[in-house]
Design a protein around this motif. Structure first.
Motif, PDB file in Angstrom:
ATOM      1  N   ARG A  61     -24.372   7.112 -30.079  1.00 16.63           N
ATOM      2  CA  ARG A  61     -23.627   6.328 -31.078  1.00 16.63           C
ATOM      3  C   ARG A  61     -23.209   7.233 -32.234  1.00 16.63           C
ATOM      4  O   ARG A  61     -22.084   7.130 -32.735  1.00 16.63           O
ATOM      5  CB  ARG A  61     -24.471   5.159 -31.592  1.00 16.63           C
ATOM      6  N   ARG A 115     -20.088   9.286 -31.240  1.00 15.14           N
ATOM      7  CA  ARG A 115     -18.846   8.493 -31.260  1.00 15.14           C
ATOM      8  C   ARG A 115     -18.369   8.248 -32.687  1.00 15.14           C
ATOM      9  O   ARG A 115     -17.188   8.386 -32.993  1.00 15.14           O
ATOM     10  CB  ARG A 115     -19.041   7.162 -30.543  1.00 15.14           C
ATOM     11  N   ARG A 116     -19.296   7.887 -33.558  1.00  8.49           N
ATOM     12  CA  ARG A 116     -18.919   7.537 -34.930  1.00  8.49           C
ATOM     13  C   ARG A 116     -18.512   8.758 -35.750  1.00  8.49           C
ATOM     14  O   ARG A 116     -17.556   8.696 -36.523  1.00  8.49           O
ATOM     15  CB  ARG A 116     -20.071   6.794 -35.607  1.00  8.49           C
TER      16      ARG A 116
END
Length: 140
Positions: free
Chosen positions: A43, A46-47
């Motif tokens: 995560r 991706r961020r």
């Protein structure tokens, strides 16, 4: 003059981003339980890409522009130093940080984490020097 100001803004934004990651984000990695860390790391990847991608692209454009069409009166040395710093940042990212993040995305690895911190320190220092070079180019 506008190009130099935009270039300085981009380099300063990236340097601030990179020091925030080094001082705040990455130290928190060690606090995430190993069992859930791979999902956390994926995560994060991706961020963070949504933030760093535009900063890399913007610096790439302004650095290239300065190398090809340096504004009159702009000293060459800070432009070359800034380009070298961006190359160090991009190289350390591609050859160091990205593979280490991929490794951490499969399982917590303390040695990979320690290497990531070292690579990130290189990126933060290079970004800071790049920002100083951008300021020197602007002040010419």
């Amino acid at each position: 003059m506008k190009l130099l100001a935009v270039h300085l803004a981009l380099t300063a934004a990236y340097a601030g981003f990179q020091w925030t990651v080094r001082a705040l984000v990455y130290p928190q990695f060690a606090l995430v339980p190993p069992a859930v860390f791979p999902a956390y790391e994926r995560r994060h990847q991706r961020r963070i890409t949504r933030v760093v991608g535009p900063l890399f692209a913007g610096q790439g454009v302004t650095t290239s522009w300065l190398l090809v069409a340096r504004p009159e009166g702009t000293p060459l040395l800070p432009v070359l130093l800034g380009a070298a710093c961006l190359a160090v940042v991009l190289g350390a990212t591609a050859l160091g940080a990205v593979p280490l993040h991929r490794r951490l995305g499969t399982a917590w690895d303390d040695a990979a984490y320690r290497r990531l911190l070292r690579v990130d320190t290189v990126r933060a220092v290079a970004a800071t020097i790049g920002t100083a070079a951008a300021l020197a180019a602007l002040l010419g």
